[in-house]
Scaffold this motif. Structure first.
Motif, PDB file in Angstrom:
ATOM      1  N   VAL A 101     -38.451  -9.421  -3.062  1.00 11.08           N
ATOM      2  CA  VAL A 101     -39.124  -8.305  -2.401  1.00 11.08           C
ATOM      3  C   VAL A 101     -40.632  -8.389  -2.597  1.00 11.08           C
ATOM      4  O   VAL A 101     -41.395  -8.553  -1.636  1.00 11.08           O
ATOM      5  CB  VAL A 101     -38.592  -6.943  -2.904  1.00 11.08           C
ATOM      6  N   ALA A 102     -41.071  -8.293  -3.850  1.00 11.92           N
ATOM      7  CA  ALA A 102     -42.507  -8.256  -4.134  1.00 11.92           C
ATOM      8  C   ALA A 102     -43.232  -9.496  -3.628  1.00 11.92           C
ATOM      9  O   ALA A 102     -44.396  -9.422  -3.222  1.00 11.92           O
ATOM     10  CB  ALA A 102     -42.730  -8.085  -5.642  1.00 11.92           C
ATOM     11  N   ALA A 103     -42.552 -10.629  -3.622  1.00 10.25           N
ATOM     12  CA  ALA A 103     -43.188 -11.876  -3.191  1.00 10.25           C
ATOM     13  C   ALA A 103     -43.444 -11.913  -1.682  1.00 10.25           C
ATOM     14  O   ALA A 103     -44.213 -12.759  -1.217  1.00 10.25           O
ATOM     15  CB  ALA A 103     -42.317 -13.068  -3.591  1.00 10.25           C
ATOM     16  N   TYR A 104     -42.846 -10.978  -0.922  1.00  7.77           N
ATOM     17  CA  TYR A 104     -42.945 -11.044   0.540  1.00  7.77           C
ATOM     18  C   TYR A 104     -43.659  -9.854   1.179  1.00  7.77           C
ATOM     19  O   TYR A 104     -44.139  -9.964   2.307  1.00  7.77           O
ATOM     20  CB  TYR A 104     -41.542 -11.204   1.149  1.00  7.77           C
ATOM     21  N   VAL A 105     -43.693  -8.722   0.488  1.00  2.00           N
ATOM     22  CA  VAL A 105     -44.425  -7.580   1.056  1.00  2.00           C
ATOM     23  C   VAL A 105     -45.898  -7.718   0.670  1.00  2.00           C
ATOM     24  O   VAL A 105     -46.215  -8.319  -0.365  1.00  2.00           O
ATOM     25  CB  VAL A 105     -43.841  -6.243   0.527  1.00  2.00           C
ATOM     26  N   PRO A 106     -46.807  -7.193   1.488  1.00  2.83           N
ATOM     27  CA  PRO A 106     -46.567  -6.364   2.672  1.00  2.83           C
ATOM     28  C   PRO A 106     -46.405  -7.144   3.978  1.00  2.83           C
ATOM     29  O   PRO A 106     -46.127  -6.548   5.004  1.00  2.83           O
ATOM     30  CB  PRO A 106     -47.828  -5.511   2.734  1.00  2.83           C
ATOM     31  N   ALA A 107     -46.607  -8.466   3.963  1.00  2.00           N
ATOM     32  CA  ALA A 107     -46.529  -9.232   5.216  1.00  2.00           C
ATOM     33  C   ALA A 107     -45.165  -9.040   5.884  1.00  2.00           C
ATOM     34  O   ALA A 107     -45.074  -8.836   7.099  1.00  2.00           O
ATOM     35  CB  ALA A 107     -46.778 -10.713   4.937  1.00  2.00           C
ATOM     36  N   THR A 108     -44.105  -9.103   5.091  1.00  4.85           N
ATOM     37  CA  THR A 108     -42.764  -8.823   5.592  1.00  4.85           C
ATOM     38  C   THR A 108     -42.434  -7.367   5.283  1.00  4.85           C
ATOM     39  O   THR A 108     -42.528  -6.943   4.131  1.00  4.85           O
ATOM     40  CB  THR A 108     -41.724  -9.754   4.953  1.00  4.85           C
ATOM     41  N   ASN A 109     -42.060  -6.636   6.298  1.00 10.73           N
ATOM     42  CA  ASN A 109     -41.901  -5.185   6.188  1.00 10.73           C
ATOM     43  C   ASN A 109     -40.517  -4.823   5.644  1.00 10.73           C
ATOM     44  O   ASN A 109     -39.649  -4.330   6.370  1.00 10.73           O
ATOM     45  CB  ASN A 109     -42.140  -4.539   7.553  1.00 10.73           C
ATOM     46  N   ILE A 110     -40.321  -5.062   4.354  1.00  8.93           N
ATOM     47  CA  ILE A 110     -39.050  -4.729   3.707  1.00  8.93           C
ATOM     48  C   ILE A 110     -39.047  -3.241   3.388  1.00  8.93           C
ATOM     49  O   ILE A 110     -39.935  -2.740   2.694  1.00  8.93           O
ATOM     50  CB  ILE A 110     -38.848  -5.558   2.430  1.00  8.93           C
ATOM     51  N   THR A 111     -38.037  -2.532   3.901  1.00 11.71           N
ATOM     52  CA  THR A 111     -37.981  -1.084   3.698  1.00 11.71           C
ATOM     53  C   THR A 111     -36.728  -0.619   2.963  1.00 11.71           C
ATOM     54  O   THR A 111     -36.684   0.513   2.498  1.00 11.71           O
ATOM     55  CB  THR A 111     -38.041  -0.352   5.049  1.00 11.71           C
ATOM     56  N   TYR A 112     -35.707  -1.472   2.874  1.00  9.02           N
ATOM     57  CA  TYR A 112     -34.462  -1.064   2.215  1.00  9.02           C
ATOM     58  C   TYR A 112     -33.808  -2.235   1.501  1.00  9.02           C
ATOM     59  O   TYR A 112     -33.941  -3.388   1.921  1.00  9.02           O
ATOM     60  CB  TYR A 112     -33.461  -0.498   3.234  1.00  9.02           C
ATOM     61  N   ILE A 113     -33.106  -1.910   0.426  1.00  7.12           N
ATOM     62  CA  ILE A 113     -32.275  -2.879  -0.282  1.00  7.12           C
ATOM     63  C   ILE A 113     -30.853  -2.343  -0.293  1.00  7.12           C
ATOM     64  O   ILE A 113     -30.604  -1.225  -0.762  1.00  7.12           O
ATOM     65  CB  ILE A 113     -32.747  -3.101  -1.735  1.00  7.12           C
ATOM     66  N   ALA A 114     -29.914  -3.123   0.238  1.00  2.00           N
ATOM     67  CA  ALA A 114     -28.500  -2.771   0.189  1.00  2.00           C
ATOM     68  C   ALA A 114     -27.878  -3.513  -0.993  1.00  2.00           C
ATOM     69  O   ALA A 114     -27.829  -4.747  -1.006  1.00  2.00           O
ATOM     70  CB  ALA A 114     -27.802  -3.163   1.486  1.00  2.00           C
ATOM     71  N   VAL A 115     -27.437  -2.761  -1.981  1.00  2.00           N
ATOM     72  CA  VAL A 115     -26.929  -3.354  -3.216  1.00  2.00           C
ATOM     73  C   VAL A 115     -25.417  -3.512  -3.111  1.00  2.00           C
ATOM     74  O   VAL A 115     -24.663  -2.532  -3.128  1.00  2.00           O
ATOM     75  CB  VAL A 115     -27.305  -2.481  -4.430  1.00  2.00           C
ATOM     76  N   GLY A 116     -24.978  -4.754  -2.978  1.00  2.00           N
ATOM     77  CA  GLY A 116     -23.561  -5.015  -2.786  1.00  2.00           C
ATOM     78  C   GLY A 116     -23.123  -4.593  -1.402  1.00  2.00           C
ATOM     79  O   GLY A 116     -23.917  -4.124  -0.580  1.00  2.00           O
ATOM     80  N   ASP A 117     -21.831  -4.749  -1.130  1.00  2.00           N
ATOM     81  CA  ASP A 117     -21.274  -4.327   0.148  1.00  2.00           C
ATOM     82  C   ASP A 117     -19.830  -3.893  -0.071  1.00  2.00           C
ATOM     83  O   ASP A 117     -18.983  -4.705  -0.454  1.00  2.00           O
ATOM     84  CB  ASP A 117     -21.341  -5.458   1.176  1.00  2.00           C
ATOM     85  N   GLU A 118     -19.580  -2.594   0.116  1.00  2.00           N
ATOM     86  CA  GLU A 118     -18.250  -2.017  -0.075  1.00  2.00           C
ATOM     87  C   GLU A 118     -17.706  -2.373  -1.461  1.00  2.00           C
ATOM     88  O   GLU A 118     -16.555  -2.782  -1.617  1.00  2.00           O
ATOM     89  CB  GLU A 118     -17.310  -2.477   1.042  1.00  2.00           C
ATOM     90  N   VAL A 119     -18.554  -2.160  -2.443  1.00  2.00           N
ATOM     91  CA  VAL A 119     -18.237  -2.576  -3.814  1.00  2.00           C
ATOM     92  C   VAL A 119     -16.985  -1.886  -4.340  1.00  2.00           C
ATOM     93  O   VAL A 119     -16.079  -2.533  -4.896  1.00  2.00           O
ATOM     94  CB  VAL A 119     -19.432  -2.284  -4.744  1.00  2.00           C
ATOM     95  N   LEU A 120     -16.888  -0.569  -4.192  1.00  2.00           N
ATOM     96  CA  LEU A 120     -15.792   0.176  -4.813  1.00  2.00           C
ATOM     97  C   LEU A 120     -14.429  -0.184  -4.233  1.00  2.00           C
ATOM     98  O   LEU A 120     -13.417  -0.100  -4.927  1.00  2.00           O
ATOM     99  CB  LEU A 120     -16.036   1.680  -4.676  1.00  2.00           C
ATOM    100  N   THR A 121     -14.399  -0.597  -2.985  1.00  2.00           N
ATOM    101  CA  THR A 121     -13.118  -0.948  -2.366  1.00  2.00           C
ATOM    102  C   THR A 121     -12.856  -2.454  -2.344  1.00  2.00           C
ATOM    103  O   THR A 121     -11.706  -2.880  -2.300  1.00  2.00           O
ATOM    104  CB  THR A 121     -13.053  -0.406  -0.922  1.00  2.00           C
ATOM    105  N   ASN A 122     -13.909  -3.266  -2.351  1.00  3.18           N
ATOM    106  CA  ASN A 122     -13.735  -4.723  -2.276  1.00  3.18           C
ATOM    107  C   ASN A 122     -13.707  -5.406  -3.635  1.00  3.18           C
ATOM    108  O   ASN A 122     -12.961  -6.360  -3.844  1.00  3.18           O
ATOM    109  CB  ASN A 122     -14.839  -5.346  -1.418  1.00  3.18           C
ATOM    110  N   ILE A 123     -14.573  -4.955  -4.544  1.00  7.06           N
ATOM    111  CA  ILE A 123     -14.614  -5.559  -5.884  1.00  7.06           C
ATOM    112  C   ILE A 123     -14.652  -4.438  -6.936  1.00  7.06           C
ATOM    113  O   ILE A 123     -15.650  -4.230  -7.623  1.00  7.06           O
ATOM    114  CB  ILE A 123     -15.823  -6.511  -6.054  1.00  7.06           C
ATOM    115  N   PRO A 124     -13.547  -3.699  -7.057  1.00  7.36           N
ATOM    116  CA  PRO A 124     -13.521  -2.544  -7.961  1.00  7.36           C
ATOM    117  C   PRO A 124     -13.830  -2.883  -9.416  1.00  7.36           C
ATOM    118  O   PRO A 124     -14.263  -2.004 -10.171  1.00  7.36           O
ATOM    119  CB  PRO A 124     -12.101  -1.995  -7.798  1.00  7.36           C
ATOM    120  N   ASN A 125     -13.640  -4.141  -9.806  1.00  7.25           N
ATOM    121  CA  ASN A 125     -13.953  -4.525 -11.192  1.00  7.25           C
ATOM    122  C   ASN A 125     -15.446  -4.440 -11.484  1.00  7.25           C
ATOM    123  O   ASN A 125     -15.864  -4.399 -12.654  1.00  7.25           O
ATOM    124  CB  ASN A 125     -13.465  -5.949 -11.474  1.00  7.25           C
TER     125      ASN A 125
END
Length: 491
Positions: A101-125
């Motif tokens: 993130v820090a290495a690319y902003v502000p030139a790249t307009n990063i506005t959100y970070i999605a942490v994992g994907d469907e963690v509670l149902t896909n990888i409950p461990n």
């Protein structure tokens, strides 16, 4: 000495500035492709399609470099296989932020970070490290002075909701109550959104015929198929809205409010195996076209009319390396070689298009002798792939007639014809429509082409939907209120 400026007023102004901007439609780019296009080619495609918001499943450095100085808003992702390390080590989280993130902003307009994907149902461990990962990453953003530009959340599956219908009684799976409460508190504390992967395709297929296909595809329902919440008497014309409202009610059931829902994935597969009959090109085109129109008209949902959820279409490219049935590999609107599966516009296709003065007094209407089944098929096409503005023929709107498909179809056919005739559109609809000079307008239902639309013979664009009027009225009202509040701040 001037009085202390009220912080509540400042916060209200910030919230109003956020609300007036309206919802957006972006697109997801996956990474399970055998021969993906180059990063520069992908960015060229985004520019060509005028896509201003993109979700990367990971934090591909080539993509982040190619997206620099484009103005495109970027959501990056912490993949599930990195979640454990990030959630168990504050220093690992800080290193992830610095490198991705820090290495690319502000030139790249990063506005959100999605942490994992469907963690509670896909990888409950990994469930126990989800909230610590969010907090560690947030601390790293704060240290890098990026916490106001970049927000953090985690996408959840619809399976997190035990029973999504009726929406008014929906709740999250109680198994995850403790973690969900901590997650929601994090979102509340940081002003972040609840990320949801809302996929009506799965709801339709899993329902095994409970809901009609039209309901999943945003198509008009027959009068005897209207779907309502028995507890609120709110009518739902599409499954997408029902899923969003079920999510809001699940959040409220845990005593949290004021957390917006951001749809991180929604789409429809265009191809499936022998037992996946709903996965077709026509259905995929209809769903995504109608979804884009629905989101961009900012009409909200039945229980949240002022809160339209921004949405990322799933997805730009087919991912041939994904596991599972054939449909799982076929959600993209393009092949990895950059050829198109079907054409999709990411602009507001429901906005008024100026018509030729030559069409005034000419109308494309339904043929009353055509079979109702054929009219229904043509109506679905006009309001779906045909991109007609069908807001005025929805329940409660001026041109809605529950028992008159000829009148309803006539409005849709005419709107399509007046929008597209200059570029080759016709009044045919497989023989179910015809041209007439008799104005079918009645009461407050004004057809495009009617010389009585504005009383002076000018171009008529059909009725403005109450949703659009309400949106503009709200914007005007907020502008005046903002001005008044600013006077309070400076005196």
């Amino acid at each position: 000495m001037s009085p202390k400026r009220p912080q509540g007023v400042v916060m209200l102004l910030m919230l109003m500035a956020f609300d007036v901007s309206g919802a957006f439609v972006g697109i997801t780019i996956g990474n399970e492709m055998s021969n993906p296009p180059s990063a520069t080619d992908i960015v060229a495609i985004l520019k060509e399609k005028k896509i201003q918001h993109v979700r990367l499943i990971d934090s591909n450095h080539q993509m982040l470099t190619a997206l620099a100085n484009t103005g495109i808003e970027v959501m990056v992702g912490v993949p599930n296989d990195q979640l454990l390390r990030v959630g168990q080590s504050r220093s690992t989280a800080a290193d992830w932020i610095n490198k991705n993130v820090a290495a690319y902003v502000p030139a790249t307009n990063i506005t959100y970070i999605a942490v994992g994907d469907e963690v509670l149902t896909n990888i409950p461990n990994a469930a126990l490290v989800l909230v610590p990962a969010l907090r560690f990453l947030q601390s790293a953003l704060l240290a890098a002075n990026l916490n106001t530009q970049v927000k953090i959340s985690s996408p959840h599956s619809m399976d997190m909701i035990s029973k999504a219908f009726p929406p008014s009684t929906a709740t999250f799976n109680s198994t995850w109550n403790t973690i969900m409460s901590r997650y929601l508190q994090f979102l509340k504390d940081t002003g972040s959104s609840f990320m949801l992967n809302a996929q009506p395709y799965y709801g339709y297929v899993g329902g095994q015929g409970i809901f009609p296909l039209e309901y999943a595809l945003f198509r008009s329902l027959n009068p005897n198929s209207q779907i309502s919440d028995p507890n609120t008497n709110l009518f739902y014309t599409n499954m997408f809205d029902a899923i969003i409202d079920a999510t809001y009610n699940s959040i409220q059931a845990m005593n949290f409010t004021g957390i917006p829902v951001l749809v991180t994935a929604s789409g429809w597969p265009w191809r499936g195996g022998p037992n996946e009959k709903a996965a077709t090109v026509d259905n995929a085109l209809a769903y995504n076209t109608n979804l884009i129109r629905h989101v961009l008209n900012n009409s909200g949902t039945p229980s949240q009319p002022m809160n339209q959820s921004s949405t990322y279409i799933f997805e730009l490219f087919n991912e041939d390396l994904r596991s599972g049935p054939e449909s799982e590999k076929s959600w993209g609107i393009m092949f990895p070689n950059a050829t198109t599966v079907y054409s999709l516009s990411f602009e507001d296709v429901a906005t008024t298009i100026p018509e030729s003065p030559a069409l005034r007094g000419m109308f494309c209407v339904a043929n009353s002798s055509a079979p109702h089944s054929a009219l229904k098929h043509s109506l679905d096409w006009a309001c779906g792939p045909g991109s007609a503005n069908c807001s005025a023929i929805q329940p409660g709107q001026p041109c809605y007639e529950s028992d008159n498909i000829v009148a309803v179809a006539s409005y849709a056919f005419n709107d399509y014809y007046h929008r597209t005739q200059a570029s080759g559109g016709t009044c045919s609809f497989n023989g179910t429509a015809m041209i007439t000079s008799t104005d079918p307008s009645h009461g407050s239902c004004i057809f495009a082409g009617s010389t009585g639309a504005n009383g002076d013979g000018g171009t008529a664009s059909g009725p403005v939907s109450p949703d659009s009027f309400a949106s503009r009225s709200q914007s005007c009202w907020l502008t005046h209120l903002a001005a008044a509040l600013l006077l309070i701040l400076v005196v």
